[in-house]
Design a protein around this motif. Structure first.
Motif, PDB file in Angstrom:
ATOM      1  N   SER A 130      36.665  39.758 -15.742  1.00 25.57           N
ATOM      2  CA  SER A 130      38.081  40.078 -15.888  1.00 25.57           C
ATOM      3  C   SER A 130      38.580  40.841 -14.660  1.00 25.57           C
ATOM      4  N   ALA A 131      37.790  41.833 -14.234  1.00 27.67           N
ATOM      5  CA  ALA A 131      38.188  42.638 -13.072  1.00 27.67           C
ATOM      6  C   ALA A 131      38.252  41.762 -11.830  1.00 27.67           C
ATOM      7  N   LEU A 132      37.267  40.870 -11.727  1.00 22.44           N
ATOM      8  CA  LEU A 132      37.243  39.981 -10.574  1.00 22.44           C
ATOM      9  C   LEU A 132      38.474  39.068 -10.576  1.00 22.44           C
ATOM     10  N   GLY A 133      38.857  38.628 -11.755  1.00 23.13           N
ATOM     11  CA  GLY A 133      40.060  37.797 -11.876  1.00 23.13           C
ATOM     12  C   GLY A 133      41.283  38.549 -11.384  1.00 23.13           C
ATOM     13  N   ASP A 134      41.362  39.842 -11.757  1.00 25.07           N
ATOM     14  CA  ASP A 134      42.487  40.673 -11.300  1.00 25.07           C
ATOM     15  C   ASP A 134      42.496  40.791  -9.772  1.00 25.07           C
ATOM     16  N   ILE A 135      41.294  41.039  -9.242  1.00 24.60           N
ATOM     17  CA  ILE A 135      41.206  41.208  -7.782  1.00 24.60           C
ATOM     18  C   ILE A 135      41.601  39.903  -7.090  1.00 24.60           C
ATOM     19  N   ASP A 136      41.127  38.780  -7.629  1.00 21.47           N
ATOM     20  CA  ASP A 136      41.473  37.482  -7.025  1.00 21.47           C
ATOM     21  C   ASP A 136      42.973  37.252  -7.051  1.00 21.47           C
ATOM     22  N   ARG A 137      43.605  37.699  -8.121  1.00 22.55           N
ATOM     23  CA  ARG A 137      45.062  37.547  -8.195  1.00 22.55           C
ATOM     24  C   ARG A 137      45.746  38.397  -7.110  1.00 22.55           C
ATOM     25  N   VAL A 138      45.210  39.624  -6.928  1.00 17.51           N
ATOM     26  CA  VAL A 138      45.778  40.490  -5.890  1.00 17.51           C
ATOM     27  C   VAL A 138      45.587  39.847  -4.519  1.00 17.51           C
ATOM     28  N   ILE A 139      44.391  39.284  -4.301  1.00 15.41           N
ATOM     29  CA  ILE A 139      44.123  38.621  -3.014  1.00 15.41           C
ATOM     30  C   ILE A 139      45.126  37.485  -2.802  1.00 15.41           C
ATOM     31  N   ALA A 140      45.321  36.684  -3.858  1.00 16.43           N
ATOM     32  CA  ALA A 140      46.240  35.542  -3.740  1.00 16.43           C
ATOM     33  C   ALA A 140      47.657  36.038  -3.426  1.00 16.43           C
ATOM     34  N   GLU A 141      48.054  37.114  -4.117  1.00 11.15           N
ATOM     35  CA  GLU A 141      49.410  37.634  -3.900  1.00 11.15           C
ATOM     36  C   GLU A 141      49.571  38.210  -2.489  1.00 11.15           C
ATOM     37  N   THR A 142      48.558  38.950  -2.039  1.00  9.94           N
ATOM     38  CA  THR A 142      48.681  39.555  -0.705  1.00  9.94           C
ATOM     39  C   THR A 142      48.593  38.490   0.384  1.00  9.94           C
ATOM     40  N   ARG A 143      47.823  37.445   0.126  1.00 13.05           N
ATOM     41  CA  ARG A 143      47.776  36.335   1.098  1.00 13.05           C
ATOM     42  C   ARG A 143      49.157  35.690   1.203  1.00 13.05           C
ATOM     43  N   ARG A 144      49.796  35.558   0.043  1.00 10.74           N
ATOM     44  CA  ARG A 144      51.140  34.976   0.040  1.00 10.74           C
ATOM     45  C   ARG A 144      52.101  35.891   0.835  1.00 10.74           C
ATOM     46  N   ALA A 145      51.934  37.205   0.616  1.00 14.97           N
ATOM     47  CA  ALA A 145      52.797  38.161   1.323  1.00 14.97           C
ATOM     48  C   ALA A 145      52.562  38.083   2.830  1.00 14.97           C
ATOM     49  N   VAL A 146      51.292  37.943   3.215  1.00 13.86           N
ATOM     50  CA  VAL A 146      50.973  37.852   4.650  1.00 13.86           C
ATOM     51  C   VAL A 146      51.546  36.559   5.229  1.00 13.86           C
ATOM     52  N   ARG A 147      51.493  35.508   4.420  1.00 15.63           N
ATOM     53  CA  ARG A 147      52.026  34.230   4.906  1.00 15.63           C
ATOM     54  C   ARG A 147      53.537  34.355   5.153  1.00 15.63           C
ATOM     55  N   GLN A 148      54.192  35.072   4.249  1.00 18.10           N
ATOM     56  CA  GLN A 148      55.641  35.221   4.384  1.00 18.10           C
ATOM     57  C   GLN A 148      56.008  36.218   5.479  1.00 18.10           C
ATOM     58  N   ASN A 149      55.144  37.221   5.664  1.00 19.28           N
ATOM     59  CA  ASN A 149      55.414  38.256   6.671  1.00 19.28           C
ATOM     60  C   ASN A 149      54.165  38.441   7.530  1.00 19.28           C
ATOM     61  N   PRO A 150      53.899  37.504   8.424  1.00 14.74           N
ATOM     62  CA  PRO A 150      52.626  37.532   9.160  1.00 14.74           C
ATOM     63  C   PRO A 150      52.402  38.815   9.955  1.00 14.74           C
ATOM     64  N   GLY A 151      53.468  39.468  10.356  1.00 19.04           N
ATOM     65  CA  GLY A 151      53.280  40.658  11.176  1.00 19.04           C
ATOM     66  C   GLY A 151      53.352  41.961  10.409  1.00 19.04           C
TER      67      GLY A 151
END
Lengths: 275, 208
Positions: free
Chosen positions: A229-250
């Motif tokens: 469950s915790a790993l699932g949460d972390i993976d979701r955070v990773i996915a969200e932050t990757r999306r944020a980085v994609r939108q704001n690369p700098g």
């Protein structure tokens, strides 16, 4: 093969656990061996006896009443996040973290070092080259990032960090580069460092994930469920932050959170792999 | 054994497998979000097989009731950690197995060693008059219960899950944490030990 050796196979046949070929072999033997055929009959008779077994126990309303009373005493499920529960459990059960597989540990140390390097470099300001324009055209609100990027920056690709890296690599295909581009070829840019850190984290995660996979069958199901469950949460955070980085690369904050999420995943996996 | 069905949780029949799956997943989702009624449905569906399994493991009614309570309290506490909703019952049995194991560890193992009533078994095998079926069944229940308690913990768990709970080897491996080869060996030996205990009754049952 002696009849005694056939017995486990006959049992597995009766349990419906043999594949087609093995079942056919057992059936052939049963057709030819009276002793084994009798054993199968006895097995079926036993099963019939076990099917009539009655226990001196039943589910009474009192049991549910007790369960209900206990779960009402407990804090609400959503009050504590899965990650917090895992951390609580880890600190309670693992007094001092032991070293994980050496390779993974080295990679993590490197990645952490690179992460710190990235953050300090980003905070220093002038050497930061990536564009500060978000994909929607609005400016990044991060003061450390200049409002405009170098010429020849490619549009965002599927991998957010590819964009960051490509923007500062100064490759021939990206068009003419300015001074920042030529400097990047001598010293790693923050984007390159981020990329390196990500790669190292991913390698460490792959190694630790493999170790955890090997240990799964020996783990307590409750602990395993919490961990998953915790790993699932972390993976979701990773996915969200990757999306944020994609939108704001700098955006250094998005990068920081992305690497922090990887770091958390490594921590969780390491604890599970070394318990 | 099948997982929770629409009939089991809602008390009414459902025709389609997809609907069944959705219903059970919906119940789990609701229970996760704190819906007590949904968790009660889960309890109603699984409490009987769980208490049977625990009773087979510990051999004492009061203790089985207590451990069943504990199993469902823990399940409620950790429901958020259930990743594969189609494996709810396997997950519950895993919790029950752990709760039981902890209880067994805390007890003096010798308490569980229940001597088989040799005279009772001998009387049957000596060809005495077959008792009437009800009496025989009652005795047989006692013999099976006692014989189970004489198996070691691993064999008892595997035997119970396979013979009484009709679990597949794969599910048993998930619940017990044993490898498939080990559980096959344990099951074969457990069957042989149990056979020795119930054999006289097996013959009488045929005769009655």
């Amino acid at each position: 093969m002696k009849c005694e050796s056939w017995m486990p196979l006959i049992e597995q046949r009766a349990d419906g656990e043999l594949d087609e070929r093995a079942a056919w072999q057992v059936d052939q033997h049963l057709a030819a061996c009276r002793s084994c055929a009798a054993f199968l009959e006895r097995l079926r008779a036993e099963q019939a006896v076990y099917a009539r077994y009655e226990r001196d126990v039943e589910v009474t309303p009192a049991i549910w009443a007790a369960v209900e009373a206990k779960i009402r005493e407990e804090p609400a499920q959503g009050a504590v996040s899965a990650l917090a529960r895992l951390r609580q459990w880890l600190s309670a059960t693992v007094g001092a973290p032991r070293l994980s597989p050496a390779m993974a540990a080295v990679l993590v140390i490197i990645a952490v070092g690179v992460t710190l390097g990235v953050i300090s470099l980003k905070n220093s300001g002038p050497a930061v080259p990536p564009n500060g324009v978000a994909s929607n055209g609005s400016e990044s609100n991060t003061p450390a990032t200049p409002p405009s990027g170098p010429p020849g920056v490619k549009p965002p690709s599927s991998n957010p960090l590819d964009d960051v890296t490509a923007a500062s690599k100064g490759s021939g295909t990206a068009g003419p580069r300015g001074r920042a581009g030529s400097r990047a070829s001598r010293n790693p840019t923050p984007a390159q460092l981020v990329r390196e850190a990500e790669q190292k984290y991913l390698t460490a995660i792959a190694i630790l994930s493999r170790d955890v996979r090997h240990r799964r069958s020996n783990m307590d199901p409750i602990v395993l469920a919490r961990f998953d469950s915790a790993l699932g949460d972390i993976d979701r955070v990773i996915a969200e932050t990757r999306r944020a980085v994609r939108q704001n690369p700098g955006d250094p904050i998005a990068l920081h959170y992305l690497l922090a999420a990887y770091s958390k995943k490594v921590d969780a996996l390491r604890e599970m792999a070394t318990d | 054994m099948t997982e929770m069905t629409a009939t089991g949780v809602a008390g009414r029949p459902s025709g389609r497998a997809g609907a069944v799956m959705n219903t059970s997943q919906e119940v789990i989702r609701r229970a996760r979000s704190g819906d007590e009624e949904a968790f009660r449905l889960i309890f109603e569906r699984y409490s009987r097989p769980i208490i049977s399994f625990i009773y087979d493991m510990v051999g004492r009614r009061e203790l089985a009731e207590d451990l069943t309570q504990e199993t469902f309290v823990r399940a409620h506490r950790n429901l958020g950690g259930l990743r594969d909703e189609t494996k709810l019952s396997t997950w519950l049995f895993g919790i029950a197995k752990n709760v039981t194991r902890e209880s067994l560890r805390s007890r003096v193992r010798e308490d569980l060693k229940v001597a088989i009533d040799d005279d009772r078994v001998r009387g049957l095998s000596d060809g005495g008059l077959p008792p009437d079926r009800e009496l025989l069944n009652r005795e047989l229940n006692g013999v099976i219960r006692d014989a189970l308690q004489n198996l070691d913990d691993d064999k008892r768990a595997v035997f119970t899950l396979k013979i009484f709970q009709q679990r597949s080897y794969e599910e048993i491996a998930e619940i017990t944490g044993s490898s498939i080869p080990k559980l096959k060996t344990d099951l074969h030996r457990a069957r042989a030990e149990m056979r020795r205990r119930i054999e006289p009754y097996l013959r009488v049952n045929h005769e009655v």
